[in-house]
Scaffold this motif. Structure first.
Motif, PDB file in Angstrom:
ATOM      1  N   ALA A 192       1.033   5.222   0.872  1.00 55.67           N
ATOM      2  CA  ALA A 192       0.383   6.060   1.868  1.00 55.67           C
ATOM      3  C   ALA A 192       1.050   7.421   1.941  1.00 55.67           C
ATOM      4  N   GLY A 211       0.433   3.823  10.702  1.00 55.53           N
ATOM      5  CA  GLY A 211      -0.232   4.184   9.462  1.00 55.53           C
ATOM      6  C   GLY A 211      -0.149   5.658   9.155  1.00 55.53           C
ATOM      7  N   TYR A 213       0.840  -1.200   0.000  1.00 61.28           N
ATOM      8  CA  TYR A 213       0.000   0.000   0.000  1.00 61.28           C
ATOM      9  C   TYR A 213       0.876   1.252   0.000  1.00 61.28           C
ATOM     10  N   TRP A 260      -4.436   6.629   1.868  1.00 61.16           N
ATOM     11  CA  TRP A 260      -4.050   5.290   1.437  1.00 61.16           C
ATOM     12  C   TRP A 260      -4.470   5.021   0.004  1.00 61.16           C
TER      13      TRP A 260
END
Length: 126
Positions: A96, A112, A94, A116
């Motif tokens: 981000a 995180g 992913y 995203w």
């Protein structure tokens, strides 16, 4: 608002290479950190590599020396060059991005980032 879209996943043999790309659009000027996370089946998501607008970069121990993160001049595209791939690199990757965040350690991004992509699958066959 920032939109992220990943490209470049696929199937590769052990020892091979792949380059992931992430197209970044929208309010790019609001973004500080950009990075790549991955999540393997049955495992927690982990931060693989990240870069600040200062070009300070982070790599997890598992990929250090094999992966390289970079951006184009305008930060419109984020790349992850992956070399010497191993079966344990198999995961969904992913892209981000995040606003400037207080703190000076990379651990503030372990959980995180704000924006995203949908992810791209990488499979490394043995």
């Amino acid at each position: 608002q920032v939109h992220l879209e990943e490209f470049g996943g696929g199937l590769v043999q052990t020892g091979g290479s792949l380059r992931l790309s992430c197209a970044v659009s929208g309010s790019i000027y609001t973004v500080d950190a950009m990075g790549w996370y991955r999540q393997a089946p049955g495992k927690e998501r982990e931060l693989v590599a990240a870069e600040l607008h200062t070009e300070d970069s982070y790599y997890s121990e598992s990929v250090k020396g094999r992966f390289a993160i970079s951006t184009d001049d305008k930060r419109n595209t984020l790349y992850l060059q992956m070399n010497d791939l191993k079966p344990e690199d198999t995961a969904v990757y992913y892209c981000a991005a995040d606003y400037p965040r207080p703190g000076s350690t990379w651990s503030r991004y372990y959980g995180g980032m704000y924006y995203w992509g949908k992810g791209t699958s990488v499979t490394v066959s043995s």
